[in-house]
Scaffold this motif. Structure first.
Motif, short mmCIF file in Angstrom:
data_model
loop_
_atom_site.label_atom_id
_atom_site.label_comp_id
_atom_site.label_asym_id
_atom_site.label_seq_id
_atom_site.Cartn_x
_atom_site.Cartn_y
_atom_site.Cartn_z
N TRP A 1 0.83 -1.20 0.00
CA TRP A 1 0.00 0.00 0.00
C TRP A 1 0.86 1.25 0.00
CZ3 TRP A 1 0.35 3.75 3.69
CH2 TRP A 1 0.97 3.42 4.90
N PHE A 2 2.02 1.14 0.68
CA PHE A 2 2.93 2.29 0.75
C PHE A 2 3.58 2.52 -0.62
CE2 PHE A 2 6.75 4.56 2.27
CZ PHE A 2 6.15 5.47 3.11
N ASN B 1 2.32 1.65 -3.51
CA ASN B 1 1.28 2.13 -4.43
C ASN B 1 1.00 3.61 -4.22
OD1 ASN B 1 0.99 -0.39 -5.57
ND2 ASN B 1 -0.62 -1.02 -4.15
N PHE B 2 1.02 4.06 -2.96
CA PHE B 2 0.77 5.48 -2.68
C PHE B 2 1.83 6.36 -3.35
CE2 PHE B 2 1.49 9.28 -0.06
CZ PHE B 2 0.24 9.85 -0.10
N TYR C 1 1.32 5.74 -7.53
CA TYR C 1 0.13 6.14 -8.28
C TYR C 1 -0.54 7.41 -7.76
CZ TYR C 1 0.75 1.35 -9.82
OH TYR C 1 1.29 0.18 -10.32
N VAL C 2 -0.37 7.75 -6.49
CA VAL C 2 -0.99 8.96 -5.92
C VAL C 2 0.00 10.12 -5.99
CG1 VAL C 2 -2.10 9.99 -3.91
CG2 VAL C 2 -2.40 7.55 -4.39
#
Length: 265
Positions: A201-202, A204-205, A208-209
């Motif tokens: 999740w880290f 991906n943040f 993509y964010v």
């Protein structure tokens, strides 16, 4: 455009002349920035002296990540510095004076201050980057050199965009919101290590964010010949992503100006 660039460089010249009025202060601040940041790397070096590697990554490879992000951030800290202290203009009402001038607010803010003293972090980042590339015996090609330069350029734009975003929030908060430091200064700390050591999740943040992965992790995989075909193609998106992110941040800045309400100070 030509006139705006001329005015921008005029602002920068004024800022540099102002800083050089106190040469001793400038030299000491530059040396201070150099040693403050080099201590960060010394901490990493001590860590590797104890554990030798981190999930298979060696110290010179970590140094490559460190050098790339430090160099990019040093440039970003220098030229859009006016946005980093913009909340003071909103709080004191001085931004009203800037809006009354016959020039765009963006040009005036970005030209307000150029912090040459950040050269300390820049020198430190370049030294570590050079040491990493020599130690790793990277087989440099023309394309890898261009990729490295574009990655640092893209990283500078992403960090600069984050400074602009933080300044934009001042239109509503009046004060600077420290939450964005989580992805600026926190992002620098994060990218000193390869993203593969963090949870999904880290990763991906920061991919993509907030596309910080394109500053050093994805390009470094290509430079180190550790990436697959997809990663090698994505590594060339650092500069386009950085430019796109920077332009989006400018759009948000203009949106903030349209909703600006003076504090009346």
């Amino acid at each position: 455009m030509k006139n705006s660039l001329s005015l921008y460089f005029h602002y920068i010249g004024l800022s540099l002349r102002g800083q050089m009025q106190y040469k001793a202060s400038f030299i000491m601040m530059s040396i201070g920035h150099f040693f403050i940041t080099i201590i960060d790397f010394l901490g990493i070096w001590i860590l590797f002296e104890r554990f030798n590697s981190l999930q298979g990554w060696t110290l010179p490879e970590i140094a490559l990540f460190y050098g790339m992000v430090s160099t990019a951030f040093a440039f970003a800290e220098a030229w859009p510095r006016g946005f980093d202290t913009f909340h003071n203009l909103v709080r004191t009402g001085d931004f009203d004076r800037i809006l009354l001038r016959p020039r765009t607010a963006f040009l005036q803010i970005i030209g307000q201050e150029f912090q040459l003293m950040r050269i300390g972090r820049l020198i430190q980042g370049i030294i570590i980057l050079v040491w990493a590339t020599i130690t790793l015996s990277i087989s440099w090609t023309f394309y890898k050199i261009i990729l490295l330069i574009l990655s640092i350029f893209g990283g500078m734009l992403i960090f600069s965009g984050l400074f602009i975003l933080q300044a934009t929030l001042s239109f509503w908060s009046i004060q600077s919101l420290e939450i964005l430091n989580m992805v600026t200064y926190g992002g620098v700390e994060t990218l000193q290590y390869p993203l593969s050591i963090y949870r999904n999740w880290f990763r991906n943040f920061f991919t993509y964010v907030i596309p910080l992965a394109f500053i050093n992790y994805i390009p470094a995989l290509n430079i180190l010949d550790k990436g697959d075909k997809l990663m090698n193609r994505l590594s060339w998106l650092s500069a386009p992503f950085g430019l796109l992110f920077f332009l989006i941040c400018i759009k948000i800045w203009h949106f903030g100006i349209r909703h600006y309400r003076s504090t009346g100070s």
